[in-house]
Design an enzyme around this catalytic site. Structure first.
Site, PDB file in Angstrom:
ATOM      1  N   ASN A 172      20.836   5.829   1.698  1.00 36.44           N
ATOM      2  CA  ASN A 172      21.241   5.307   0.389  1.00 36.44           C
ATOM      3  C   ASN A 172      22.163   6.337  -0.280  1.00 36.44           C
ATOM      4  OD1 ASN A 172      21.342   4.806  -2.404  1.00 36.44           O
ATOM      5  ND2 ASN A 172      19.394   3.700  -2.366  1.00 36.44           N
ATOM      6  N   ASP A 216      11.138   8.370  -1.023  1.00 40.79           N
ATOM      7  CA  ASP A 216      10.779   6.957  -1.090  1.00 40.79           C
ATOM      8  C   ASP A 216      10.525   6.643  -2.556  1.00 40.79           C
ATOM      9  OD1 ASP A 216      10.412   4.530   0.516  1.00 40.79           O
ATOM     10  OD2 ASP A 216       8.467   4.488  -0.472  1.00 40.79           O
ATOM     11  N   TYR A 247      17.798  -1.037  -9.841  1.00 41.87           N
ATOM     12  CA  TYR A 247      17.177  -1.632 -11.030  1.00 41.87           C
ATOM     13  C   TYR A 247      17.515  -0.892 -12.331  1.00 41.87           C
ATOM     14  CZ  TYR A 247      14.546  -4.008  -7.363  1.00 41.87           C
ATOM     15  OH  TYR A 247      14.214  -4.751  -6.256  1.00 41.87           O
ATOM     16  N   ASP A 248      18.390   0.104 -12.262  1.00 46.50           N
ATOM     17  CA  ASP A 248      18.736   0.841 -13.484  1.00 46.50           C
ATOM     18  C   ASP A 248      19.202  -0.070 -14.640  1.00 46.50           C
ATOM     19  OD1 ASP A 248      18.167   3.595 -12.968  1.00 46.50           O
ATOM     20  OD2 ASP A 248      19.914   3.715 -11.661  1.00 46.50           O
TER      21      ASP A 248
HETATM   22  P1  ITT Z   1      16.443   4.931   2.146  1.00 49.32           P
HETATM   23  O1  ITT Z   1      15.160   4.335   2.657  1.00 49.32           O
HETATM   24  O2  ITT Z   1      17.506   5.036   3.212  1.00 49.32           O
HETATM   25  O3  ITT Z   1      16.231   6.237   1.420  1.00 49.32           O
HETATM   26  P2  ITT Z   1      16.408   2.714   0.284  1.00 49.32           P
HETATM   27  O4  ITT Z   1      17.336   2.269  -0.804  1.00 49.32           O
HETATM   28  O5  ITT Z   1      15.962   1.667   1.281  1.00 49.32           O
HETATM   29  O6  ITT Z   1      17.098   3.954   1.060  1.00 49.32           O
HETATM   30  P3  ITT Z   1      13.701   3.040  -0.679  1.00 49.32           P
HETATM   31  O7  ITT Z   1      13.041   2.416   0.482  1.00 49.32           O
HETATM   32  O8  ITT Z   1      13.104   4.305  -1.228  1.00 49.32           O
HETATM   33  O9  ITT Z   1      15.196   3.447  -0.347  1.00 49.32           O
HETATM   34  O10 ITT Z   1      13.831   1.959  -1.821  1.00 49.32           O
HETATM   35  C1  ITT Z   1      14.175   2.390  -3.073  1.00 49.32           C
HETATM   36  C2  ITT Z   1      14.620   1.187  -3.906  1.00 49.32           C
HETATM   37  O11 ITT Z   1      14.007   1.299  -5.197  1.00 49.32           O
HETATM   38  C3  ITT Z   1      16.112   1.255  -4.151  1.00 49.32           C
HETATM   39  O12 ITT Z   1      16.838   0.589  -3.132  1.00 49.32           O
HETATM   40  C4  ITT Z   1      16.214   0.599  -5.509  1.00 49.32           C
HETATM   41  O13 ITT Z   1      16.108  -0.789  -5.392  1.00 49.32           O
HETATM   42  C5  ITT Z   1      14.953   1.092  -6.207  1.00 49.32           C
HETATM   43  N1  ITT Z   1      15.206   2.387  -6.877  1.00 49.32           N
HETATM   44  C6  ITT Z   1      14.721   3.605  -6.509  1.00 49.32           C
HETATM   45  N2  ITT Z   1      15.189   4.571  -7.299  1.00 49.32           N
HETATM   46  C7  ITT Z   1      16.002   3.964  -8.187  1.00 49.32           C
HETATM   47  C8  ITT Z   1      16.791   4.441  -9.242  1.00 49.32           C
HETATM   48  O14 ITT Z   1      16.901   5.735  -9.510  1.00 49.32           O
HETATM   49  N3  ITT Z   1      17.473   3.557  -9.954  1.00 49.32           N
HETATM   50  C9  ITT Z   1      17.411   2.239  -9.672  1.00 49.32           C
HETATM   51  N4  ITT Z   1      16.709   1.698  -8.681  1.00 49.32           N
HETATM   52  C10 ITT Z   1      15.996   2.563  -7.934  1.00 49.32           C
END
Ligand code: ITT
Length: 193
Positions: A10, A69, A151-152
């Site tokens: 990400n 995560d 979701y920010d």
């Molecule tokens: P990686 O597994 O490759 O790190 P990912 O986006 O799939 O990337 P996650 O499984 O940790 O990562 O899912 C995190 C999700 O939660 C992310 O895609 C957003 O939808 C939400 N999220 C997490 N942190 C956020 C933030 O700072 N602002 C907005 N949304 C966030």
């Protein structure tokens, strides 16, 4: 220059980590690897999933790695989407649609919510540790702001009187779940030096 590997693909997370860690550090992520590694995120908690990601990268590099995560817990939705935040309603569904669905789901209900981030660290010797950071807020009644990601635009942070998508990256990082988890990691890391 010091390199820090983070088991994420990400690029929004990578950018936030890079900004928080500063110019003396170069953040590298899964997209910088010359091979694809398969990560099966089947944990039930943020801690389990962060460790799954970190272990997958450590197995390839055999050097210190971090993983993140994270997700959004909405109280009126029984803490969904939680660990499924990226996959909820489909990984490729635009966030404009996912965010509106959450706004609709909390209409007339409790609006409290939080972002959670768990950072997993594996050191050179393979020892593991996790660090949790959270930020408490409310689901906004509309989509607002163009910064941040995911979701920010619906995460209203009362001290800012707006969403975390409607402030600078530095402002968001100073209070965010990711900023707080990283600060806990860095404190521990400095103490161990
Ligand atoms: P990686 O597994 O490759 O790190 P990912 O986006 O799939 O990337 P996650 O499984 O940790 O990562 O899912 C995190 C999700 O939660 C992310 O895609 C957003 O939808 C939400 N999220 C997490 N942190 C956020 C933030 O700072 N602002 C907005 N949304 C966030």
């Amino acid at each position: 220059m010091k390199i820090i590997w983070i088991a994420t693909s990400n690029l929004h997370k990578v950018e936030e980590f890079q900004t928080m860690l500063g110019k003396d550090v170069k953040v590298k992520c899964l997209k910088d690897l010359d091979q694809d590694i398969e990560i099966v995120e089947n944990g039930k908690t943020f801690e389990e999933n962060a460790l799954i990601k970190a272990r997958s990268l450590y197995a390839v590099l055999k050097e210190p790695v971090l993983a993140d995560d994270s997700g959004l817990e909405v109280d009126a939705m029984n803490k969904a989407p939680g660990v499924y935040s990226a996959r909820w309603m489909g990984e490729d569904t635009p966030y404009s649609i996912k965010n509106q669905a959450i706004i609709d789901a909390v209409k007339g209900k409790e609006r409290t919510a939080r972002f959670v981030c768990v950072i997993a660290y594996i050191n050179e010797a393979g020892q593991e540790k996790t660090y949790r950071g959270t930020i408490e807020g409310l689901i906004h009644d509309k989509i607002e702001g163009n910064n941040g990601f995911g979701y920010d635009p619906i995460f209203y942070y009362p001290p800012f009187k707006t969403t975390t998508a409607n402030v600078s990256e530095e402002m968001k990082n100073s209070v965010s779940h990711r900023g707080r988890a990283l600060a806990a990691f860095l404190k521990d890391w400095e103490e161990q030096k």
